[in-house]
Motif scaffolding. Structure first.
Motif, PDB file in Angstrom:
ATOM      1  N   TRP A 166       0.838  -1.193   0.000  1.00  0.00           N
ATOM      2  CA  TRP A 166       0.000   0.000   0.000  1.00  0.00           C
ATOM      3  C   TRP A 166       0.882   1.255   0.000  1.00  0.00           C
ATOM      4  CZ3 TRP A 166      -4.152  -1.149   4.328  1.00  0.00           C
ATOM      5  CH2 TRP A 166      -5.142  -1.999   3.787  1.00  0.00           C
ATOM      6  N   THR A 167       0.298   2.343  -0.494  1.00  0.00           N
ATOM      7  CA  THR A 167       0.927   3.653  -0.381  1.00  0.00           C
ATOM      8  C   THR A 167      -0.040   4.562   0.375  1.00  0.00           C
ATOM      9  OG1 THR A 167      -0.020   4.586  -2.417  1.00  0.00           O
ATOM     10  CG2 THR A 167       2.018   3.278  -2.637  1.00  0.00           C
ATOM     11  N   ASP A 168       0.364   5.799   0.600  1.00  0.00           N
ATOM     12  CA  ASP A 168      -0.513   6.747   1.304  1.00  0.00           C
ATOM     13  C   ASP A 168      -1.793   7.019   0.521  1.00  0.00           C
ATOM     14  OD1 ASP A 168       1.297   6.937   3.348  1.00  0.00           O
ATOM     15  OD2 ASP A 168       2.289   8.734   2.535  1.00  0.00           O
ATOM     16  N   THR A 169      -1.702   6.891  -0.806  1.00  0.00           N
ATOM     17  CA  THR A 169      -2.853   7.256  -1.651  1.00  0.00           C
ATOM     18  C   THR A 169      -3.479   6.066  -2.378  1.00  0.00           C
ATOM     19  OG1 THR A 169      -1.323   7.762  -3.465  1.00  0.00           O
ATOM     20  CG2 THR A 169      -1.974   9.593  -2.039  1.00  0.00           C
ATOM     21  N   TRP A 170      -2.920   4.881  -2.211  1.00  0.00           N
ATOM     22  CA  TRP A 170      -3.419   3.705  -2.951  1.00  0.00           C
ATOM     23  C   TRP A 170      -3.440   2.491  -2.035  1.00  0.00           C
ATOM     24  CZ3 TRP A 170      -0.809  -0.649  -5.588  1.00  0.00           C
ATOM     25  CH2 TRP A 170      -1.639  -1.318  -6.512  1.00  0.00           C
ATOM     26  N   LYS A 171      -4.640   2.083  -1.647  1.00  0.00           N
ATOM     27  CA  LYS A 171      -4.793   0.963  -0.716  1.00  0.00           C
ATOM     28  C   LYS A 171      -5.859  -0.008  -1.235  1.00  0.00           C
ATOM     29  CE  LYS A 171      -3.242   3.585   3.320  1.00  0.00           C
ATOM     30  NZ  LYS A 171      -3.485   3.951   4.719  1.00  0.00           N
ATOM     31  N   PRO A 172      -5.537  -0.749  -2.286  1.00  0.00           N
ATOM     32  CA  PRO A 172      -6.526  -1.664  -2.870  1.00  0.00           C
ATOM     33  C   PRO A 172      -6.875  -2.806  -1.923  1.00  0.00           C
ATOM     34  CG  PRO A 172      -4.359  -2.065  -3.798  1.00  0.00           C
ATOM     35  CD  PRO A 172      -4.229  -0.827  -2.959  1.00  0.00           C
ATOM     36  N   GLU A 173      -8.123  -3.268  -2.023  1.00  0.00           N
ATOM     37  CA  GLU A 173      -8.604  -4.358  -1.169  1.00  0.00           C
ATOM     38  C   GLU A 173      -9.177  -5.519  -1.976  1.00  0.00           C
ATOM     39  OE1 GLU A 173     -11.395  -3.011   1.742  1.00  0.00           O
ATOM     40  OE2 GLU A 173     -10.062  -1.467   2.570  1.00  0.00           O
ATOM     41  N   SER A 174      -9.071  -5.475  -3.305  1.00  0.00           N
ATOM     42  CA  SER A 174      -9.738  -6.474  -4.140  1.00  0.00           C
ATOM     43  C   SER A 174      -9.270  -7.900  -3.845  1.00  0.00           C
ATOM     44  CB  SER A 174      -9.528  -6.155  -5.623  1.00  0.00           C
ATOM     45  OG  SER A 174      -8.145  -6.063  -5.922  1.00  0.00           O
ATOM     46  N   GLN A 207      -1.795  -5.423   6.741  1.00  0.00           N
ATOM     47  CA  GLN A 207      -2.723  -4.891   5.751  1.00  0.00           C
ATOM     48  C   GLN A 207      -4.058  -5.634   5.794  1.00  0.00           C
ATOM     49  OE1 GLN A 207       0.530  -3.173   2.464  1.00  0.00           O
ATOM     50  NE2 GLN A 207      -1.129  -4.484   1.779  1.00  0.00           N
TER      51      GLN A 207
END
Length: 285
Positions: free
Chosen positions: A136-144, A196
């Motif tokens: 993850w990054t500060d602006t991108w936190k995918p959960e798929s 995560q």
């Protein structure tokens, strides 16, 4: 001829006899260097194979594959892949390009993490869809990927989670300025992946959901599978967030419904045996 040769999981000697014979026949030998890594360096491979290796990064394979294939049209070329050649879709693309150009190819298989995870005692036919967990990054936190884990859990299946590798990555600033300056390699650890997953579980609960996967779900952390210093740890997802398994590469398994034999095997690697005493996911046959 284009040879796609699997190198196995551990060190230089994990290559098959058939694979080694092919490598020594080839005029050019490329080492794919971005979907996985061995526990030994390029120099150790060169010494054992008796061949100079050309490092093939993602950019080269995806953008300059035609040059590699043109070489294979006039001489024998080997493309070496850690694990098995078809562990990544990029390599299927290479085969399709070769076929379109009329270049013959041969695949020499080897062990990969997809089957070697059986070392922990979970039965391979009880695994569902494999997922990848990305940094993850500060602006991108995918959960798929979590949705796929949940789907497997509902079907009683285990999930193999392949953990992110960042090799030859550029910062946004260097990318925008066109500077070929790369960040140090990063390899996701089991505890980072678990953290995560725990964050996603909390997010889902805040949204009113009741995830199948919880802090108490039994998981398995694996590190450097196939190497002499291989490590396996089994416990709850919460315990996996603090487990230390050493250097890369790591993988994480989120278990589904477990046969008593699977449960008994996992207890050989338990972080805390009490984690298994209240496990309600056993099934009997």
């Amino acid at each position: 001829m284009l040879y796609l040769v699997g190198l196995g999981l551990g060190d230089a000697k994990d290559i098959t006899v058939k694979g080694l014979e092919a490598v020594r026949r080839c005029r050019r030998v490329y080492l794919e260097a971005y979907t996985s890594v061995l526990t030994v360096g390029k120099e150790a491979l060169e010494e054992f194979y008796g061949k100079e290796l050309i490092l093939a990064d993602r950019e080269m394979v995806e953008q300059e594959a035609d040059s590699l294939l043109k070489e294979a049209d006039v001489c024998d070329v080997a493309f070496l892949v850690v694990g098995d050649p078809f562990g990544a879709t990029t390599h299927s693309d290479l085969v399709l390009r070769a076929v379109k150009l009329g270049i013959p190819y041969k695949v020499i298989h080897n062990a990969s993490i997809m089957n070697a995870v059986g070392c922990c005692g979970l039965q391979l036919y009880n695994f569902g869809e494999t997922v990848s967990i990305v940094f993850w990054t500060d602006t991108w936190k995918p959960e798929s990927f979590f949705d796929k884990i949940e789907k497997n859990r509902r079907s009683g299946m285990h999930t193999l989670c392949l953990l992110d590798i960042k090799v030859k990555e550029q910062s946004l600033e260097n990318l925008m300025k066109g500077r070929r300056i790369y960040e140090p390699p990063r390899y996701m650890s089991v505890n980072q992946a678990a953290e995560q997953l725990l964050a996603i579980i909390q997010n889902r609960r805040l949204q009113g959901e009741k995830p199948e996967t919880t802090e108490n779900t039994i998981c398995v952390g694996l590190a450097r599978v196939g190497a002499p210093d291989e490590k396996i740890a089994a416990g709850t997802l919460q315990q996996m967030s603090s487990v230390e398994l050493g250097g890369p590469l790591h993988s994480l398994i989120v278990t589904g419904t477990m046969h008593p034999l699977e449960l008994e095997m996992l207890q050989l690697f338990s972080v805390d045996s009490s984690s298994f005493e209240n496990n309600a996911c056993q099934r009997t046959t």
